[in-house]
Design an enzyme around this catalytic site. Sequence first.
Site, short mmCIF file in Angstrom:
data_model
loop_
_atom_site.label_atom_id
_atom_site.label_comp_id
_atom_site.label_asym_id
_atom_site.label_seq_id
_atom_site.Cartn_x
_atom_site.Cartn_y
_atom_site.Cartn_z
N HIS A 190 0.83 -1.21 0.00
CA HIS A 190 0.00 0.00 0.00
C HIS A 190 0.86 1.26 0.00
O HIS A 190 1.93 1.29 0.59
CB HIS A 190 -1.01 0.00 1.15
N ARG A 215 -8.58 -6.93 18.87
CA ARG A 215 -7.73 -7.75 17.98
C ARG A 215 -8.18 -9.19 18.12
O ARG A 215 -8.43 -9.68 19.23
CB ARG A 215 -6.25 -7.61 18.36
N ASP A 226 4.80 -6.13 4.59
CA ASP A 226 4.10 -5.06 5.33
C ASP A 226 4.05 -5.42 6.81
O ASP A 226 3.12 -5.07 7.51
CB ASP A 226 2.69 -4.88 4.74
N ASP A 258 6.07 1.47 6.74
CA ASP A 258 4.65 1.09 6.55
C ASP A 258 4.00 2.02 5.54
O ASP A 258 3.47 3.04 5.89
CB ASP A 258 3.95 1.16 7.90
N HIS A 270 -24.00 23.42 34.23
CA HIS A 270 -23.10 24.01 35.21
C HIS A 270 -22.82 22.98 36.29
O HIS A 270 -23.74 22.39 36.86
CB HIS A 270 -23.74 25.25 35.82
N GLU A 315 -5.36 0.84 2.48
CA GLU A 315 -5.07 -0.19 3.49
C GLU A 315 -5.27 0.35 4.89
O GLU A 315 -5.83 -0.32 5.75
CB GLU A 315 -3.64 -0.73 3.31
N ASP A 354 -0.73 4.25 0.77
CA ASP A 354 -1.32 5.21 1.70
C ASP A 354 -0.62 5.08 3.05
O ASP A 354 0.00 4.05 3.35
CB ASP A 354 -2.83 5.01 1.84
N SER A 391 -2.77 -6.24 11.69
CA SER A 391 -3.73 -6.80 10.74
C SER A 391 -3.52 -6.18 9.36
O SER A 391 -3.16 -5.02 9.24
CB SER A 391 -5.16 -6.49 11.19
#
Length: 454
Positions: free
Chosen positions: A85, A327, A179, A118, A212, A152, A87, A398
């Site tokens: 990638h 994850r 990657d 990366d 308040h 990505e 990006d 990932s």
Amino acid sequence: MREVLSAVDSGRDGFVEQLKELLRIPSISTDPQRAGDVRRAAEWMAAHFASLGLRAQIFDTPRHPLVYAEWLGAPGKPTVLFYGHFDVQPVDPIAEWKSDPFEPEERNGNLYGRGTSDDKGQMFTHVKAVESWFKAAGAPPVNVKFLIEGEEEIGSPNLPAWLEAHRDLLACDVIVISDTAQFGPGLPSVCTGLRGIAAFEVHVTTGSSDLHSGSFGGAVPNAIDVLTRIVAALHTPDGAVDVPGFYDEVQEPSASELASWSALPLTDEQFRKTAGTFGLYGEPGRTTLERIWARPTIEIIGIGGGYQGDGHKGVVPARAFAKFSARLVPCMDPARTIECVRRRVMSLVPDGAEVEFKAGHGTPAVSIPTDSKWVAASARALETGFGRKPVFIREGGSISIVTRFVGQYGIPCLLLGFGQPDDRIHGPNEKLSIADFHSGIRTSAALLAELASA
Ligand code: BES
Ligand code: MN
Ligand code: MN
């Protein structure tokens, strides 16, 4: 092969200078203001592929373009597809960078800048390997395809549909991706698994507007207080996830895989130093490598509400939010996991508060079988490139699309990371070791020869 490796060696400095051109383009995919720069990076890649003699094409998607390039001049030989990638992630906190994130700078053997590791730098190793084959041998020994995307870092939202619509372009024998990272300096690595991810947000509302804190505080609910109680209840005090069903589908690593991990050269103290944290913390009864490679997590990744400016403002906030990413490890289903978490969050909502649970993108974990001829070929190539046999590792991060490559299309994937655990990807002062960049190109050049005879 020797001539090709010599071409890689003599091209070394020029390759770094070319990479710097690409690194200067601030192609931050999550920032709508940078959409033009993501496009410029695509155009740079496509022009670069064309200059090497590949047929290159930019494909537009509803958000950011991707670049596809191919050279199919080796009929009867295997076809390798390189995925990567162009990006990158945002650069904040910008004040912590020692040099401009988009003006790459060489300092003590490393190249610093957003995207060095990366993934622009890592992806570029394969481009330069193919170029070296053209230069030293006339042509690569296998057919090559490149699929380099610009989404990505936002979860590849448009790539699955593109793949479905371009199955012919995806046709290949093996996919190669750089990657990820090596286990450490001088430790070339074959990655055999990635964790998956499931993102979600929790939004709390306790009334129509902030109040308040003197006139109302103590007699009305506070959105931040409600939110933080929910956040705190997602883990037990000792660090395990406290969500019914969360661990139900987890597949434990095999005894032999666990044994091979404990033979890897890493102490908790070294890991703590790389992380730059004051301590280590995680699920009880698990080693650090299990915690990052083989255990699912829920991480709070952002929180907001109330007054965030200088000084003090006495309000009872009516709204607060938190963002999370879970994850995932093999056998967990993102949708089912999110449903378990949603149920747990909703069960924690007190009277006087409204909670909206928003599910985000999700992708399952991937496992790469190690007993294939492709993995064997990549291990030999890594030995040629780095001068020692690789170790077998997993990674905690990932890469969304890999799940589809492997699960949906059944294409063998090789995850050959050339980065380092201390590259600070996504953080300030991201870097790539120039020696690793160079060894990566050598590895890729050798891999093409290995795949030709595999
Ligand atoms: N290159 C990383 C993935 C990665 C990081 C693999 C560290 C191994 C070690 C990738 O660019 C990335 O950041 N992925 C995101 C995926 C998300 C945006 C869907 C991630 O892991 O958070
Ligand atoms: Mn990446
Ligand atoms: Mn990334």
